[in-house]
Design a protein around this motif. Structure first.
Motif, short mmCIF file in Angstrom:
data_model
loop_
_atom_site.label_atom_id
_atom_site.label_comp_id
_atom_site.label_asym_id
_atom_site.label_seq_id
_atom_site.Cartn_x
_atom_site.Cartn_y
_atom_site.Cartn_z
N TYR A 1 31.67 -9.63 21.84
CA TYR A 1 31.10 -8.69 20.87
C TYR A 1 31.05 -7.31 21.51
N THR A 2 31.58 -6.32 20.82
CA THR A 2 31.76 -5.00 21.43
C THR A 2 30.47 -4.21 21.57
N GLY A 3 29.39 -4.66 20.92
CA GLY A 3 28.11 -3.99 21.06
C GLY A 3 27.12 -4.79 21.86
N ASP A 4 27.62 -5.74 22.65
CA ASP A 4 26.77 -6.63 23.44
C ASP A 4 26.06 -5.85 24.54
N GLN A 5 24.76 -6.12 24.72
CA GLN A 5 23.97 -5.45 25.75
C GLN A 5 23.73 -6.33 26.97
N ALA A 6 24.37 -7.49 27.00
CA ALA A 6 24.27 -8.37 28.17
C ALA A 6 25.64 -8.73 28.71
N PRO B 1 31.79 1.64 29.16
CA PRO B 1 31.52 2.01 27.77
C PRO B 1 31.91 0.94 26.76
N SER B 2 31.13 0.87 25.68
CA SER B 2 31.37 -0.07 24.60
C SER B 2 30.67 0.47 23.35
N ASP B 3 30.53 -0.37 22.35
CA ASP B 3 29.85 0.04 21.11
C ASP B 3 28.34 -0.21 21.16
N ARG B 4 27.81 -0.57 22.30
CA ARG B 4 26.40 -0.95 22.39
C ARG B 4 25.48 0.26 22.17
N ALA B 5 24.25 -0.05 21.78
CA ALA B 5 23.22 0.97 21.62
C ALA B 5 22.41 1.09 22.91
N PHE B 6 21.64 2.14 23.04
CA PHE B 6 20.76 2.33 24.19
C PHE B 6 19.73 1.20 24.22
N GLY B 7 19.48 0.68 25.40
CA GLY B 7 18.50 -0.38 25.57
C GLY B 7 19.14 -1.69 25.95
N SER B 8 18.31 -2.73 26.05
CA SER B 8 18.79 -4.03 26.50
C SER B 8 18.51 -5.09 25.45
#
Length: 425
Positions: free
Chosen positions: A361-366, A300-307
């Motif tokens: 970055y806490t919302g990183d998707q990679a 878990p992190s601050d990221r949004a759904f998706g890549s």
């Protein structure tokens, strides 16, 4: 320059380093920009832009990515604003990793750093953002070794030429949004439900990450069982193994034809001449299937759904654009194979003994939290600092009204540079 909207529509792909929105602030007064054209020792063209502050300095911060254009990187203003020179280098093949072999890309890095030494910079700090982290970590590892101990051949068997390469040593590293290396990244996001590499629509339903039967429920309710995640990870490795075998087979076929042509001379057959000259291209479909992008309870992190590629996994996974979509067998093995690539932080980070700043970055998707912790733990330096900042992979704001994370990253970078590499009075 005026500030720009940092939001992205749902259908907009968000991959790449998006240099068009790099900097809403402009460069500080008195900064001089010099464009430099260079030739590597193996004859390739490279070059970069040198940003020099008004007050001379002996320290330069370098930014480079193995395929991206970085002359407009958003941390350059913070670097020169803090009183340090900045060097943004271009790889020999900008915007295209079709033939990228990381061992060969080290020649580009070395040429740039040798030029900086020639210009009088005595302290060099490497700033690896995203895939640049893997490139610079590999350079740091190899430059610390005697020539005879450096990687002699690429994973495909090509001589690297590193033994005799002048590889200036570096004094520090900054890793911003670092993923574990392009091959390790792909190992996590390659879709293992592909049954037939020649058929991008072939699907093993039991491994389909977008099947409700396996836990997919879109942005609101996707949840994968631990048993499925385990099977999925094993199958991902098996697909990479399969692609490695294909790459080696294609290389062996070409090399065998070359041997026959050499032995036969003028009597070589047209078929062998064609096979000897041909460089095959591997299409690697469906490479956007990291389960953590859809099940936000995993890591878990601050990221949004998706890549990085967008919020519609069907468009990003089945579409034409994506990681490793087209590559030569050589570039697959060197860059995108999580099994064969030398440019993974798991292999290179222990050799980093210089001072290091890691910005996550806490919302990183990679670049996921567990990946960053593993990278930081693996770094060999006793002087390492790990900072977490709200933002997406590009350091943009996660919500309307928030300050972009890249601004805080710039402040952290400037403070770390001043503390670690004090400017001469």
């Amino acid at each position: 320059m005026t500030s720009q909207d940092t939001s992205a529509p749902a259908a907009q792909a968000t991959a790449g380093l998006l240099n068009t929105d790099w900097n809403p602030r402009g460069l500080p007064d008195g900064v001089t920009t010099t464009n430099v054209v260079l030739r590597t020792d193996d004859g390739a063209a490279t070059g970069g832009s040198l940003y020099t502050p008004a007050t001379p300095t002996d320290t330069v911060v370098c930014v480079m990515h193995p395929r991206e254009f970085m002359a407009c990187h958003y941390l350059i203003p913070d670097t020169v604003g803090a009183g340090y020179a900045a060097w943004s280098q271009s790889p020999r093949s900008v915007g295209n990793d079709l033939r990228l072999e990381h061992e060969i890309a080290l020649h580009d890095v070395a040429t740039g750093l040798a030029e900086l030494r020639r210009r009088g910079y005595t302290r060099i700090v490497l700033l690896g953002n995203s895939g640049g982290a893997g490139l610079y970590a590999l350079y740091t590892q190899q430059s610390a070794l005697p020539g005879a101990e450096r990687i002699a051949r690429t994973p495909a068997g090509r001589p690297t030429g590193l033994a005799d390469l002048d590889m200036p040593r570096v004094d520090g590293l900054v890793l911003v949004g670092p993923h574990p290396g392009q091959g390790a990244l792909l190992m996590n996001c390659i879709d293992p439900s592909v049954v037939d590499e020649s058929d991008p629509l072939s699907v093993d339903a039991s491994l389909d990450p977008l099947s409700p039967a396996n836990g997919y429920r879109g942005a609101k309710g996707t949840q994968y069982a631990d048993e499925f995640v385990e099977r999925y990870r094993v199958a991902q490795r098996r697909r990479v193994e399969r692609l490695d075998r294909l790459a080696h087979q294609l290389i062996d076929t070409r090399l065998a034809a070359r041997k026959r042509v050499k032995a036969a001379g003028l009597d070589a057959t047209a078929e062998d001449r064609r096979a000897a000259a041909h460089t095959p291209i591997i299409n690697v479909w469906r490479t956007d299937g990291d389960l953590r992008c859809f099940d936000l309870s995993k890591d878990p992190s601050d990221r949004a759904f998706g890549s990085l590629w967008g919020r519609d996994p069907y468009a990003s996974n089945y579409g034409a654009v994506g990681f490793a979509r087209q590559c030569t067998p050589e570039s697959w093995l060197s860059t995108w194979s999580g099994l064969s690539s030398n440019a993974t932080l798991a292999k290179t980070a222990p050799a980093i003994t210089q001072p290091v700043l890691v910005v996550e970055y806490t919302g990183d998707q990679a670049c996921f939290p567990s990946d960053v912790r593993t990278i930081v733990d693996a770094i060999g330096s006793d002087d390492k600092r790990h900072e977490r900042i709200r933002g997406d992979h590009h350091g943009r704001a996660l919500k309307d009204g928030e300050s972009p994370g890249r601004l805080e990253a710039g402040r952290l970078l400037a403070d770390w540079l001043r503390a670690t590499f004090p400017l001469s009075l």
